[in-house]
Design an enzyme around this catalytic site. Structure first.
Site, PDB file in Angstrom:
ATOM      1  N   THR A 105       0.853  -1.185   0.000  1.00  0.00           N
ATOM      2  CA  THR A 105       0.000   0.000   0.000  1.00  0.00           C
ATOM      3  C   THR A 105       0.894   1.241   0.000  1.00  0.00           C
ATOM      4  O   THR A 105       1.959   1.256   0.611  1.00  0.00           O
ATOM      5  CB  THR A 105      -0.956   0.032   1.219  1.00  0.00           C
ATOM      6  N   GLY A 107       2.453   2.467  -2.723  1.00  0.00           N
ATOM      7  CA  GLY A 107       3.654   2.007  -3.437  1.00  0.00           C
ATOM      8  C   GLY A 107       4.092   2.909  -4.573  1.00  0.00           C
ATOM      9  O   GLY A 107       4.978   2.535  -5.335  1.00  0.00           O
ATOM     10  N   GLY A 110       8.545   6.918  -2.555  1.00  0.00           N
ATOM     11  CA  GLY A 110       9.375   6.683  -1.372  1.00  0.00           C
ATOM     12  C   GLY A 110       9.670   5.233  -1.051  1.00  0.00           C
ATOM     13  O   GLY A 110      10.089   4.452  -1.917  1.00  0.00           O
ATOM     14  N   ILE A 111       9.443   4.857   0.194  1.00  0.00           N
ATOM     15  CA  ILE A 111       9.793   3.520   0.687  1.00  0.00           C
ATOM     16  C   ILE A 111       8.970   2.444  -0.027  1.00  0.00           C
ATOM     17  O   ILE A 111       9.485   1.373  -0.368  1.00  0.00           O
ATOM     18  CB  ILE A 111       9.574   3.455   2.227  1.00  0.00           C
ATOM     19  N   SER A 230       7.430   3.544  12.821  1.00  0.00           N
ATOM     20  CA  SER A 230       8.406   4.653  12.852  1.00  0.00           C
ATOM     21  C   SER A 230       9.068   4.686  14.226  1.00  0.00           C
ATOM     22  O   SER A 230       8.439   4.303  15.227  1.00  0.00           O
ATOM     23  CB  SER A 230       7.684   5.977  12.624  1.00  0.00           C
ATOM     24  N   TYR A 243       1.102  11.692  15.137  1.00  0.00           N
ATOM     25  CA  TYR A 243       1.833  10.771  14.245  1.00  0.00           C
ATOM     26  C   TYR A 243       2.438   9.618  15.060  1.00  0.00           C
ATOM     27  O   TYR A 243       2.275   8.440  14.716  1.00  0.00           O
ATOM     28  CB  TYR A 243       2.936  11.556  13.529  1.00  0.00           C
TER      29      TYR A 243
HETATM   30  N1  LIG Z   1      10.436   9.042   5.367  1.00  0.00           N
HETATM   31  C1  LIG Z   1      10.614   8.911   6.659  1.00  0.00           C
HETATM   32  O1  LIG Z   1      11.476   9.559   7.264  1.00  0.00           O
HETATM   33  C2  LIG Z   1       9.771   7.930   7.449  1.00  0.00           C
HETATM   34  C3  LIG Z   1      10.191   7.591   8.732  1.00  0.00           C
HETATM   35  C4  LIG Z   1       9.429   6.698   9.465  1.00  0.00           C
HETATM   36  C5  LIG Z   1       8.276   6.160   8.928  1.00  0.00           C
HETATM   37  N2  LIG Z   1       7.890   6.503   7.675  1.00  0.00           N
HETATM   38  C6  LIG Z   1       6.665   5.905   7.154  1.00  0.00           C
HETATM   39  O2  LIG Z   1       6.971   5.283   5.911  1.00  0.00           O
HETATM   40  C7  LIG Z   1       5.777   5.134   5.145  1.00  0.00           C
HETATM   41  C8  LIG Z   1       6.079   5.541   3.723  1.00  0.00           C
HETATM   42  O3  LIG Z   1       6.392   6.910   3.706  1.00  0.00           O
HETATM   43  P1  LIG Z   1       7.522   7.544   2.757  1.00  0.00           P
HETATM   44  O4  LIG Z   1       8.510   8.185   3.634  1.00  0.00           O
HETATM   45  O5  LIG Z   1       7.937   6.596   1.747  1.00  0.00           O
HETATM   46  O6  LIG Z   1       6.676   8.756   2.145  1.00  0.00           O
HETATM   47  P2  LIG Z   1       5.956   8.935   0.728  1.00  0.00           P
HETATM   48  O7  LIG Z   1       6.976   8.931  -0.341  1.00  0.00           O
HETATM   49  O8  LIG Z   1       5.086  10.119   0.872  1.00  0.00           O
HETATM   50  O9  LIG Z   1       5.078   7.614   0.589  1.00  0.00           O
HETATM   51  C9  LIG Z   1       3.855   7.455   1.241  1.00  0.00           C
HETATM   52  C10 LIG Z   1       2.960   6.670   0.329  1.00  0.00           C
HETATM   53  O10 LIG Z   1       1.696   6.453   0.977  1.00  0.00           O
HETATM   54  C11 LIG Z   1       0.680   6.900   0.100  1.00  0.00           C
HETATM   55  N3  LIG Z   1      -0.503   7.305   0.818  1.00  0.00           N
HETATM   56  C12 LIG Z   1      -0.668   8.286   1.707  1.00  0.00           C
HETATM   57  N4  LIG Z   1      -1.933   8.351   2.091  1.00  0.00           N
HETATM   58  C13 LIG Z   1      -2.600   7.401   1.411  1.00  0.00           C
HETATM   59  C14 LIG Z   1      -3.935   6.980   1.370  1.00  0.00           C
HETATM   60  N5  LIG Z   1      -4.901   7.600   2.094  1.00  0.00           N
HETATM   61  N6  LIG Z   1      -4.262   5.947   0.571  1.00  0.00           N
HETATM   62  C15 LIG Z   1      -3.332   5.330  -0.183  1.00  0.00           C
HETATM   63  N7  LIG Z   1      -2.059   5.702  -0.204  1.00  0.00           N
HETATM   64  C16 LIG Z   1      -1.688   6.727   0.607  1.00  0.00           C
HETATM   65  C17 LIG Z   1       1.317   8.051  -0.628  1.00  0.00           C
HETATM   66  O11 LIG Z   1       0.555   8.446  -1.741  1.00  0.00           O
HETATM   67  P3  LIG Z   1       0.597   9.981  -2.205  1.00  0.00           P
HETATM   68  O12 LIG Z   1       1.803  10.060  -3.077  1.00  0.00           O
HETATM   69  O13 LIG Z   1      -0.681  10.180  -2.922  1.00  0.00           O
HETATM   70  O14 LIG Z   1       0.721  10.822  -0.970  1.00  0.00           O
HETATM   71  C18 LIG Z   1       2.655   7.432  -0.945  1.00  0.00           C
HETATM   72  O15 LIG Z   1       2.564   6.533  -2.006  1.00  0.00           O
HETATM   73  C19 LIG Z   1       4.721   5.976   5.850  1.00  0.00           C
HETATM   74  O16 LIG Z   1       3.868   5.134   6.590  1.00  0.00           O
HETATM   75  C20 LIG Z   1       5.541   6.833   6.806  1.00  0.00           C
HETATM   76  O17 LIG Z   1       4.812   7.219   7.930  1.00  0.00           O
HETATM   77  C21 LIG Z   1       8.619   7.380   6.907  1.00  0.00           C
END
Ligand SMILES: NC(=O)c1ccc[n+]([C@@H]2O[C@H](COP(=O)([O-])OP(=O)(O)OC[C@H]3O[C@@H](n4cnc5c(N)ncnc54)[C@H](OP(=O)(O)O)[C@@H]3O)[C@@H](O)[C@H]2O)c1
Length: 346
Positions: A105, A107, A110-111, A230, A243
């Site tokens: 989910t 996808g 980012g990660i 996180s 968060y």
């Molecule tokens: N980056 C960090 O430092 C960090 C650290 C700890 C944990 N995390 C966690 O890692 C996970 C991935 O985040 P990321 O850092 O890779 O950021 P990201 O690049 O913004 O990726 C988040 C993904 O989730 C999708 N998303 C958000 N809300 C959604 C919804 N309602 N329905 C379906 N998809 C949704 C986003 O889609 P959109 O592109 O449309 O927004 C995007 O594809 C998150 O759970 C975040 O909390 C990140």
């Protein structure tokens, strides 16, 4: 067809078979000679394990006289990309995810996107979700064959029901469920609004909870569920009250789900990154100065003095999704450059 000893080695020209992967991921050559072959069946292969065969991972192979031989004089058929990944001990260096079905989910970015690439490289079939069709299309262009994109807002349970039905139609079952979609919004307690609270909780916790709950009928025995949590769940960072709570709730869910699902041999774990370079901060609504301030302060605090990459998280997720992690469930695995053990800025 038999296993367990090298006593009844067939004459070389008669040796035919397939590569099979055992429960412990070791590749074995399995004879395919039938009782019609002139000497007594069953024939034994070079395999020291007593186990039923795993899934066939290569098509039937007919060995040739110049194929390499193993220490028992048996022919190792000339194939194999699959053989190349093995170490000197005969084990594969890295588990393959060949034929596993993975749902990620969030996808498209980012990660999640890095993990989709990693799982595809290891042979999995990957389905990514997101809430923006254009972003999904762009990601699928990068991922290429083997990946499917499905529009599904994780905060909308009607979408989640539809997602489950689509995945069922496409693949029947799921082996790796990576519940990754999430948002990050940071504000002090006094500035919190009900709307922000609901948005973060609905995506990061309620959406994640029901993704697992609704996918349960599709999860194959032995499958792996990974939540993206996180370090904010446990570090008490200022401005992360909602968060951090949304991620702490996931950590609790992991523990309960891992015990509830253990009878089906479904493993449930979470991965807790520290600061990772992804678009999440751009979406968090920081202005440039606050974003730079946050980045500098965070780098100073991380003992390894940098942000991690999405790739570094993807590797850990791929490991937890693989059969190499078959005895790992109910845990939270930190990938944070040491942040969680450095309470002081140093
Ligand atoms: N980056 C960090 O430092 C960090 C650290 C700890 C944990 N995390 C966690 O890692 C996970 C991935 O985040 P990321 O850092 O890779 O950021 P990201 O690049 O913004 O990726 C988040 C993904 O989730 C999708 N998303 C958000 N809300 C959604 C919804 N309602 N329905 C379906 N998809 C949704 C986003 O889609 P959109 O592109 O449309 O927004 C995007 O594809 C998150 O759970 C975040 O909390 C990140």
């Amino acid at each position: 067809m038999g296993y367990g000893s090298a006593k009844n080695v067939l004459p070389l020209p008669e040796l035919r078979g397939v590569l099979v992967k055992s429960h412990d991921e070791v590749l074995h050559f399995r004879c395919e000679n039938t009782p019609a072959t002139p000497s007594a069946a069953p024939y034994h292969c070079h395999c020291s394990h007593d186990h039923p065969p795993g899934p066939i991972v290569a098509p039937a192979i007919i060995s040739t006289p110049d194929s390499p031989k193993n220490s028992f004089g048996m022919i190792i058929p000339k194939l194999l990309p699959l053989w190349n990944g093995r170490s000197k001990t005969g084990r594969q260096n890295m588990s393959t995810l060949q034929n596993k079905v993975a749902v990620i989910t969030g996808g498209n970015s980012g990660i999640g996107l890095a993990t989709a690439k990693e799982l595809l490289e290891k042979g999995a079939k990957v389905i990514i979700t997101g809430r923006r069709q254009s972003a999904i299309d762009e990601a699928i262009k990068q991922l290429g064959a083997g990946a499917t994109g499905i529009l599904a807002d994780t905060a909308d349970l009607v979408h989640t029901d539809a997602l489950v039905q689509k995945v069922k139609k496409l693949h029947g079952g799921v082996d790796i469920l990576f519940i990754n979609a999430g948002v990050g919004h940071f504000f002090p307690l006094e500035a919190a609004t009900e709307e922000q609270f609901d948005q973060i909780m609905n995506i990061n916790f309620k959406g994640a909870y029901f993704t697992l709950s609704k996918f349960l009928p599709l999860l194959n025995e032995g499958s792996s569920v990974i939540f993206l949590s996180s370090v904010s769940a446990t570090t008490g960072m200022a401005n992360s009250s909602v968060y951090g709570a949304s991620k702490a709730a996931l950590n609790s869910l992991v523990k309960v789900a891992s015990t509830e699902l253990a009878p089906r041999k479904i493993r449930v774990n979470s991965v807790s990154p520290g600061p990772i370079e992804t678009p999440i901060l751009d979406k968090a609504g920081f202005d440039e100065a606050s974003r730079d301030g946050f980045t500098t302060a965070m780098k100073a605090r991380v003992p390894l003095k940098r942000f991690g990459t999405a790739w570094e998280v993807a590797k850990l997720v791929a490991f937890l999704g693989s059969d190499d992690a078959a005895f790992i469930t109910g845990g939270d695995y930190v990938v944070d450059g040491g942040l969680a053990v450095n309470p002081f800025f140093a």
